[in-house]
Design a protein around this motif. Structure first.
Motif, PDB file in Angstrom:
ATOM      1  N   TYR A 150      -3.853   7.299  15.391  1.00 46.23           N
ATOM      2  CA  TYR A 150      -4.832   7.048  14.337  1.00 46.23           C
ATOM      3  C   TYR A 150      -5.708   5.859  14.715  1.00 46.23           C
ATOM      4  O   TYR A 150      -5.210   4.825  15.147  1.00 46.23           O
ATOM      5  CB  TYR A 150      -4.151   6.661  13.027  1.00 46.23           C
ATOM      6  N   LEU A 197       1.030  11.197  17.523  1.00 48.00           N
ATOM      7  CA  LEU A 197      -0.176  11.251  16.688  1.00 48.00           C
ATOM      8  C   LEU A 197      -0.819   9.871  16.714  1.00 48.00           C
ATOM      9  O   LEU A 197      -0.137   8.864  16.501  1.00 48.00           O
ATOM     10  CB  LEU A 197       0.225  11.651  15.264  1.00 48.00           C
ATOM     11  N   GLN A 206       0.937  11.516   3.414  1.00 45.26           N
ATOM     12  CA  GLN A 206       0.626  12.209   4.661  1.00 45.26           C
ATOM     13  C   GLN A 206       1.162  13.630   4.605  1.00 45.26           C
ATOM     14  O   GLN A 206       2.378  13.837   4.495  1.00 45.26           O
ATOM     15  CB  GLN A 206       1.236  11.491   5.868  1.00 45.26           C
ATOM     16  N   PHE A 215       4.497   6.972   2.444  1.00 48.03           N
ATOM     17  CA  PHE A 215       4.799   5.728   3.148  1.00 48.03           C
ATOM     18  C   PHE A 215       4.350   4.544   2.307  1.00 48.03           C
ATOM     19  O   PHE A 215       3.273   4.562   1.723  1.00 48.03           O
ATOM     20  CB  PHE A 215       4.040   5.640   4.480  1.00 48.03           C
ATOM     21  N   PHE A 255      -8.208   5.149   7.551  1.00 52.43           N
ATOM     22  CA  PHE A 255      -7.733   5.843   8.743  1.00 52.43           C
ATOM     23  C   PHE A 255      -8.632   7.035   9.067  1.00 52.43           C
ATOM     24  O   PHE A 255      -9.154   7.703   8.166  1.00 52.43           O
ATOM     25  CB  PHE A 255      -6.307   6.348   8.531  1.00 52.43           C
ATOM     26  N   GLY A 256      -8.765   7.304  10.351  1.00 49.28           N
ATOM     27  CA  GLY A 256      -9.357   8.553  10.782  1.00 49.28           C
ATOM     28  C   GLY A 256      -8.372   9.688  10.562  1.00 49.28           C
ATOM     29  O   GLY A 256      -7.228   9.468  10.149  1.00 49.28           O
ATOM     30  N   ASP A 257      -8.796  10.893  10.851  1.00 52.00           N
ATOM     31  CA  ASP A 257      -7.942  12.060  10.626  1.00 52.00           C
ATOM     32  C   ASP A 257      -6.783  12.159  11.608  1.00 52.00           C
ATOM     33  O   ASP A 257      -5.866  12.947  11.405  1.00 52.00           O
ATOM     34  CB  ASP A 257      -8.769  13.343  10.697  1.00 52.00           C
ATOM     35  N   GLY A 258      -6.841  11.371  12.661  1.00 51.80           N
ATOM     36  CA  GLY A 258      -5.766  11.399  13.633  1.00 51.80           C
ATOM     37  C   GLY A 258      -5.990  12.393  14.754  1.00 51.80           C
ATOM     38  O   GLY A 258      -6.658  13.419  14.574  1.00 51.80           O
ATOM     39  N   TYR A 260       0.763   5.362   0.940  1.00 52.88           N
ATOM     40  CA  TYR A 260       0.022   6.400   1.641  1.00 52.88           C
ATOM     41  C   TYR A 260       0.715   7.747   1.456  1.00 52.88           C
ATOM     42  O   TYR A 260       1.937   7.833   1.337  1.00 52.88           O
ATOM     43  CB  TYR A 260      -0.037   6.106   3.137  1.00 52.88           C
ATOM     44  N   LEU A 272      -4.714   6.756   1.934  1.00 48.01           N
ATOM     45  CA  LEU A 272      -4.347   5.646   1.066  1.00 48.01           C
ATOM     46  C   LEU A 272      -4.416   6.100  -0.383  1.00 48.01           C
ATOM     47  O   LEU A 272      -5.442   6.603  -0.833  1.00 48.01           O
ATOM     48  CB  LEU A 272      -5.283   4.454   1.292  1.00 48.01           C
ATOM     49  N   PHE A 322       0.848  -1.184   0.000  1.00 49.65           N
ATOM     50  CA  PHE A 322       0.000   0.000   0.000  1.00 49.65           C
ATOM     51  C   PHE A 322       0.888   1.240   0.000  1.00 49.65           C
ATOM     52  O   PHE A 322       1.957   1.250   0.604  1.00 49.65           O
ATOM     53  CB  PHE A 322      -0.901   0.023   1.240  1.00 49.65           C
ATOM     54  N   SER A 355      -3.914  13.210   8.332  1.00 50.28           N
ATOM     55  CA  SER A 355      -4.266  11.806   8.186  1.00 50.28           C
ATOM     56  C   SER A 355      -3.410  11.104   7.142  1.00 50.28           C
ATOM     57  O   SER A 355      -2.869  11.719   6.230  1.00 50.28           O
ATOM     58  CB  SER A 355      -5.736  11.692   7.795  1.00 50.28           C
ATOM     59  N   LEU A 356      -3.318   9.796   7.304  1.00 48.76           N
ATOM     60  CA  LEU A 356      -2.700   8.947   6.300  1.00 48.76           C
ATOM     61  C   LEU A 356      -3.738   8.666   5.221  1.00 48.76           C
ATOM     62  O   LEU A 356      -4.762   8.039   5.480  1.00 48.76           O
ATOM     63  CB  LEU A 356      -2.253   7.622   6.925  1.00 48.76           C
ATOM     64  N   LEU A 371      -6.712  -0.385   4.860  1.00 48.28           N
ATOM     65  CA  LEU A 371      -7.162   0.307   6.065  1.00 48.28           C
ATOM     66  C   LEU A 371      -7.714   1.682   5.716  1.00 48.28           C
ATOM     67  O   LEU A 371      -7.144   2.396   4.890  1.00 48.28           O
ATOM     68  CB  LEU A 371      -6.013   0.481   7.055  1.00 48.28           C
ATOM     69  N   SER A 386       7.958   5.681  11.913  1.00 47.66           N
ATOM     70  CA  SER A 386       6.857   5.145  11.120  1.00 47.66           C
ATOM     71  C   SER A 386       5.655   4.893  12.013  1.00 47.66           C
ATOM     72  O   SER A 386       5.821   4.587  13.190  1.00 47.66           O
ATOM     73  CB  SER A 386       7.261   3.814  10.482  1.00 47.66           C
ATOM     74  N   PRO A 387       4.460   4.984  11.461  1.00 47.03           N
ATOM     75  CA  PRO A 387       3.286   4.571  12.256  1.00 47.03           C
ATOM     76  C   PRO A 387       3.435   3.091  12.631  1.00 47.03           C
ATOM     77  O   PRO A 387       3.944   2.281  11.842  1.00 47.03           O
ATOM     78  CB  PRO A 387       2.121   4.759  11.280  1.00 47.03           C
ATOM     79  N   GLY A 434       9.155   6.011   5.448  1.00 46.67           N
ATOM     80  CA  GLY A 434       8.634   7.209   4.802  1.00 46.67           C
ATOM     81  C   GLY A 434       9.675   7.916   3.953  1.00 46.67           C
ATOM     82  O   GLY A 434      10.882   7.827   4.199  1.00 46.67           O
ATOM     83  N   PHE A 482       4.681  -0.349   8.374  1.00 43.58           N
ATOM     84  CA  PHE A 482       4.980   0.791   7.525  1.00 43.58           C
ATOM     85  C   PHE A 482       6.485   0.955   7.329  1.00 43.58           C
ATOM     86  O   PHE A 482       7.289   0.647   8.214  1.00 43.58           O
ATOM     87  CB  PHE A 482       4.441   2.078   8.165  1.00 43.58           C
ATOM     88  N   GLY A 483       6.841   1.446   6.156  1.00 34.92           N
ATOM     89  CA  GLY A 483       8.213   1.840   5.908  1.00 34.92           C
ATOM     90  C   GLY A 483       8.520   3.148   6.622  1.00 34.92           C
ATOM     91  O   GLY A 483       7.633   3.772   7.207  1.00 34.92           O
TER      92      GLY A 483
END
Lengths: 116, 115
Positions: B90, B88, A37, A92, B105-108, A35, A45, A33, A42-43, B103, B44-45, A110, A107-108
């Motif tokens: 999410y 942050l 940001q 990401f 995601f919400g806005d965080g 993303y 997609l 995937f 927000s992330l 996925l 990273s998240p 970024g 996740f990578g």
């Protein structure tokens, strides 16, 4: 788990140019995937990439602007074409081991892109 | 389609006070899978915790959340905030339709914990 590496970590480019972001997984994964940001937002997609097929893009993202390749089960490339300052953000890649919907997504690190 | 709502964009509180970050979701599927991801600056998240069955609490690293299908919620809580919790957060919902693991995601919520 799956480890993801991205290259480059950051890039600065001029408007109108194109750049590539690479993502490599340490094991074979079905889906990757991408993303986007913006700062502390927000992330979003962008697309889902499976090996041997065209990426599936989310609303607001197109193949012409953000072509994605997925030549094998460990690698993917995101290209940003005709880059504009509005494309400045962090990109990401992510993936997950296995195929269950409950599997953790990793996740990578970024790629921070700045377009001048 | 699926959606996730996090009502607070920014939460600031004092160390030692309880934390509650709100998350509600919308999906047509009766058995949703919800996740909380934490994103520290310059990292990273990463997954913090994920939902279990309805009304069952899940815990990790001092945080906990309970999926309540009746209210479509999966709020994140912690009894006592630490400075290191500043990050942050999410909330995310797994796509049950395509089975790709995609996925939403919400806005965080940016959590800032002060001394």
């Amino acid at each position: 788990s799956v480890l993801l590496y991205q290259k480059p970590n950051r890039d600065i480019c001029q408007s109108g140019t194109s750049l590539k972001i690479q993502c490599v997984a340490d094991s074979q994964v079905v889906s990757m995937f991408w993303y986007q940001q913006f700062q502390e937002q927000s992330l979003m997609l962008m697309a889902t990439a499976n090996e041997g097929s065209e990426a599936t893009y989310e609303s607001g993202f197109t193949k012409d602007k953000f072509p994605i390749s997925r030549p094998n089960l460990t690698f993917s490339t995101l290209t940003v074409n005709n880059a504009r300052p509005g494309d400045s953000s962090i990109y990401f890649c992510s993936s997950r081991p296995g195929t269950g919907v409950y599997a953790e997504q990793f996740f990578g690190p970024g790629t921070r892109l700045t377009v001048l | 389609g699926d959606s996730v709502t996090q009502t607070e964009g920014l939460v600031t509180l004092t160390e030692g006070l309880p934390v509650m970050l709100n998350c509600t979701y919308q999906t047509i599927y009766s058995n949703p899978f919800l996740f909380w991801y934490v994103h520290y600056l310059n990292e990273s998240p990463r997954l913090l915790l994920k939902s279990s069955t309805d009304n069952k609490r899940t815990e990790h690293q001092g945080f906990h959340a309970t999926l309540h299908k009746s209210s479509s919620s999966f709020h994140l809580q912690k009894s006592s905030a630490q400075l290191s919790d500043s990050a942050l957060y999410y909330c995310a919902l797994s796509d049950r339709g395509t089975n790709t693991g995609k996925l939403t995601f919400g806005d965080g919520t940016v959590l800032t914990v002060k001394p």
